[in-house]
Write an enzyme that holds these catalytic residues in place. Structure first.
Site, PDB file in Angstrom:
ATOM      1  N   ASP A 155       0.956  -1.141  -0.042  1.00 19.64           N
ATOM      2  CA  ASP A 155       0.031   0.140   0.169  1.00 19.64           C
ATOM      3  C   ASP A 155       0.569   1.190   0.173  1.00 19.64           C
ATOM      4  O   ASP A 155       0.520   2.175  -0.689  1.00 19.64           O
ATOM      5  CB  ASP A 155      -0.981  -0.182   1.184  1.00 19.64           C
ATOM      6  CG  ASP A 155      -1.854  -1.297   1.190  1.00 19.64           C
ATOM      7  OD1 ASP A 155      -2.318  -1.443   0.141  1.00 19.64           O
ATOM      8  OD2 ASP A 155      -1.982  -1.898   2.504  1.00 19.64           O
ATOM      9  N   HIS A 184      -5.206  -3.674   5.508  1.00 17.19           N
ATOM     10  CA  HIS A 184      -4.839  -4.035   4.093  1.00 17.19           C
ATOM     11  C   HIS A 184      -6.116  -4.738   3.447  1.00 17.19           C
ATOM     12  O   HIS A 184      -6.200  -5.874   3.030  1.00 17.19           O
ATOM     13  CB  HIS A 184      -3.725  -5.001   3.943  1.00 17.19           C
ATOM     14  CG  HIS A 184      -3.339  -5.165   2.726  1.00 17.19           C
ATOM     15  ND1 HIS A 184      -2.855  -4.360   1.824  1.00 17.19           N
ATOM     16  CD2 HIS A 184      -3.486  -6.533   1.966  1.00 17.19           C
ATOM     17  CE1 HIS A 184      -2.721  -4.933   0.617  1.00 17.19           C
ATOM     18  NE2 HIS A 184      -3.132  -6.217   0.609  1.00 17.19           N
TER      19      HIS A 184
HETATM   20  P1  NAD Z   1      -0.215 -18.315  -5.684  1.00 16.66           P
HETATM   21  O1  NAD Z   1      -1.406 -19.311  -5.739  1.00 16.66           O
HETATM   22  O2  NAD Z   1       0.624 -17.844  -6.868  1.00 16.66           O
HETATM   23  O3  NAD Z   1       0.789 -18.993  -4.743  1.00 16.66           O
HETATM   24  C1  NAD Z   1       0.455 -19.265  -3.409  1.00 16.66           C
HETATM   25  C2  NAD Z   1       1.417 -20.468  -2.943  1.00 16.66           C
HETATM   26  O4  NAD Z   1       0.950 -20.861  -1.723  1.00 16.66           O
HETATM   27  C3  NAD Z   1       1.160 -21.719  -4.160  1.00 16.66           C
HETATM   28  O5  NAD Z   1       2.514 -22.210  -4.419  1.00 16.66           O
HETATM   29  C4  NAD Z   1       0.528 -22.890  -3.109  1.00 16.66           C
HETATM   30  O6  NAD Z   1       1.209 -24.172  -3.317  1.00 16.66           O
HETATM   31  C5  NAD Z   1       1.243 -22.403  -1.862  1.00 16.66           C
HETATM   32  N1  NAD Z   1       0.434 -22.911  -0.632  1.00 16.66           N
HETATM   33  C6  NAD Z   1      -0.853 -23.433  -0.326  1.00 16.66           C
HETATM   34  N2  NAD Z   1      -0.988 -23.861   0.529  1.00 16.66           N
HETATM   35  C7  NAD Z   1       0.286 -24.117   1.398  1.00 16.66           C
HETATM   36  C8  NAD Z   1       0.580 -24.627   2.547  1.00 16.66           C
HETATM   37  N3  NAD Z   1      -0.156 -25.096   3.444  1.00 16.66           N
HETATM   38  N4  NAD Z   1       1.871 -24.397   2.885  1.00 16.66           N
HETATM   39  C9  NAD Z   1       2.938 -23.910   2.068  1.00 16.66           C
HETATM   40  N5  NAD Z   1       2.331 -23.486   0.795  1.00 16.66           N
HETATM   41  C10 NAD Z   1       1.271 -23.514   0.486  1.00 16.66           C
HETATM   42  O7  NAD Z   1      -0.500 -16.905  -4.779  1.00 16.66           O
HETATM   43  P2  NAD Z   1       0.006 -15.657  -4.660  1.00 16.66           P
HETATM   44  O8  NAD Z   1      -0.354 -14.892  -5.808  1.00 16.66           O
HETATM   45  O9  NAD Z   1       1.494 -15.899  -4.701  1.00 16.66           O
HETATM   46  O10 NAD Z   1      -0.625 -15.046  -3.601  1.00 16.66           O
HETATM   47  C11 NAD Z   1      -0.377 -15.429  -2.162  1.00 16.66           C
HETATM   48  C12 NAD Z   1      -1.157 -14.705  -1.015  1.00 16.66           C
HETATM   49  O11 NAD Z   1      -0.696 -13.362  -0.844  1.00 16.66           O
HETATM   50  C13 NAD Z   1      -2.894 -14.832  -1.551  1.00 16.66           C
HETATM   51  O12 NAD Z   1      -3.544 -15.056  -0.545  1.00 16.66           O
HETATM   52  C14 NAD Z   1      -2.935 -13.238  -1.675  1.00 16.66           C
HETATM   53  O13 NAD Z   1      -3.981 -12.801  -1.653  1.00 16.66           O
HETATM   54  C15 NAD Z   1      -1.702 -12.601  -0.913  1.00 16.66           C
HETATM   55  N6  NAD Z   1      -1.339 -11.283  -1.212  1.00 16.66           N
HETATM   56  C16 NAD Z   1      -1.090 -10.353  -0.168  1.00 16.66           C
HETATM   57  C17 NAD Z   1      -0.746  -9.211  -0.382  1.00 16.66           C
HETATM   58  C18 NAD Z   1      -0.597  -8.320   0.500  1.00 16.66           C
HETATM   59  O14 NAD Z   1      -0.316  -7.114   0.303  1.00 16.66           O
HETATM   60  N7  NAD Z   1      -0.107  -8.613   1.644  1.00 16.66           N
HETATM   61  C19 NAD Z   1      -0.542  -8.828  -1.773  1.00 16.66           C
HETATM   62  C20 NAD Z   1      -0.675  -9.858  -2.932  1.00 16.66           C
HETATM   63  C21 NAD Z   1      -0.981 -10.972  -2.631  1.00 16.66           C
HETATM   64  C1  LMR Z   2      -3.153  -6.644  -3.211  1.00 20.04           C
HETATM   65  O1  LMR Z   2      -3.417  -5.548  -2.486  1.00 20.04           O
HETATM   66  O2  LMR Z   2      -2.593  -6.385  -4.357  1.00 20.04           O
HETATM   67  C2  LMR Z   2      -3.240  -7.839  -2.716  1.00 20.04           C
HETATM   68  O3  LMR Z   2      -3.744  -7.771  -1.366  1.00 20.04           O
HETATM   69  C3  LMR Z   2      -3.959  -8.885  -3.464  1.00 20.04           C
HETATM   70  C4  LMR Z   2      -5.296  -8.585  -3.648  1.00 20.04           C
HETATM   71  O4  LMR Z   2      -6.131  -9.455  -3.607  1.00 20.04           O
HETATM   72  O5  LMR Z   2      -5.685  -7.515  -4.146  1.00 20.04           O
END
Ligand code: NAD
Ligand code: LMR
Length: 337
Positions: A155, A184
């Protein structure tokens, strides 16, 4: 010697985040855990001629707890991007049912294998997954609130970029470090453009432009989710943002002073400034604020920022607090079951 574990290392965020960590000279061991594909990611990264070693850990089946235990054992920092991302039309809260259990299981692993580690939680919904991790560590008797960080750095990264885009040629994104507080997701995200280096630029915008800018930061995640059109949410910008927080913590751990980052933290009395912060956010137990880092984690919450915000930011804060309260309660209730 610093061991960093990435849980969810084979995912969209996990891979580029692990790459950035692999390049950091302070990291001596990079430990990659995922439930799929992680041996390939580990083999690939291990060819990079940086000084850290890379090991990957894949459970043999759903009952296997050894892989996670080995991945976590001796870790100083654990970063969690494990879980499912959004698709168009979904809110972050729609991810709760799947991600809450994933995060709880990983927090149990941390409690058992590296209870003193710094824990950085990326998995959504952050407003609920951070309370889940906190409650789980508490139940296991190993909770140190100064070491649990909800990652809201994306953010800040967006807030810096989006205001600079309004002043092309006059400003650069790197000129800014906007304080973004609250939570967030959507309206829980409160960018404080009226403070610091952005004050004069923000002040020159019309009320309509200001409202558009705030909204763009609050719903920046949607821009990426829509552009990816079903193929996930922000991964590269998130890896950058997660790395920024991890790098700041690594610097603080090695003795650097005066490092400040915003993070979603547990406002407990034992952290300096947290009691004052809590009183200013209607008694919320978790909230994102700028914090000063030390080698032991969060040394101080810069709560005074809440006394400096504009009238319109106070209104945004009111909306944020109402929504955040529900998200936090949902996480705490889940973890208590
Ligand atoms: P993705 O699906 O590409 O990757 C997630 C990974 O987690 C996969 O490889 C999956 O196999 C793994 N996984 C699932 N269960 C698991 C477990 N029990 N132990 C270990 N690994 C496991 O998803 P992504 O795009 O990398 O996003 C991941 C998370 O981050 C989502 O929840 C997304 O919403 C979040 N996110 C948060 C922010 C933030 O600002 N905080 C920003 C973007 C995404
Ligand atoms: C973001 O802010 O990009 C992440 O929290 C992923 C989402 O779900 O938007």
């Amino acid at each position: 010697m610093v061991k960093v574990a990435v849980l969810g290392a084979a995912g969209g965020i996990g891979q580029p985040l692990s790459l950035l960590l692999k390049l950091n000279p302070q990291v001596s061991e990079l430990s990659l855990f995922d439930v799929v594909n992680v041996p390939g990611v580990g083999a690939d990264l291990s060819h990079i001629n940086s000084d850290s070693t890379t090991k990957s850990y894949l459970p043999v089946d759903k009952e296997d707890k050894t892989a996670l235990a080995n991945a976590l054992s001796g870790s100083d920092i654990v970063i969690i991007p494990a879980g499912v991302p959004r698709k168009p039309g979904m809110t972050r809260d729609d991810l709760f049912n799947i991600n809450a259990s994933i995060v709880k299981g990983l927090a149990e692993g941390i409690a058992a294998n590296c209870p003193k580690a710094f824990v950085l939680i990326i998995s959504n919904p952050v407003n609920s997954t951070v309370p889940i991790v906190a409650e789980t560590l508490k139940q296991k008797g190993v909770y140190d609130p100064a070491k649990v960080f909800g990652v809201t750095t994306l953010d800040i990264v967006r807030a810096n970029t989006f205001i600079a885009q309004l002043y092309p040629g006059e400003t650069k994104p790197t000129d800014f470090n906007v304080r973004v507080i609250g939570g967030h997701s959507g309206e829980t995200i409160v960018p404080l453009y009226s403070l610091g280096e952005t004050k004069s630029y923000y002040g020159k915008l019309s009320a309509e432009q200001q409202a558009e800018l705030i909204k763009r930061v609050q719903f920046g995640g949607d821009e990426v989710v829509q552009a990816k059109n079903g193929a996930g949410s922000a991964t590269l910008s998130m890896a950058y943002a997660g790395y920024r927080l991890a790098e700041s913590i690594l610097k603080a751990v090695s003795g650097a002073e005066d490092i400040v980052e915003c993070t979603f933290l547990n406002l407990v009395d034992e952290i300096k400034g947290a009691k004052e912060a809590k009183a200013l956010v209607n008694g919320l137990d978790f909230f994102s604020l700028p914090v000063k880092l030390s080698k032991n984690g969060i040394a101080e919450v810069q709560y005074d920022i809440l006394n400096q915000i504009s009238e319109s930011e106070k209104k945004l804060l009111g909306v944020c607090i109402d929504q955040l309260q529900k998200n936090i309660e949902k996480g705490v209730t889940f973890a208590s079951k």
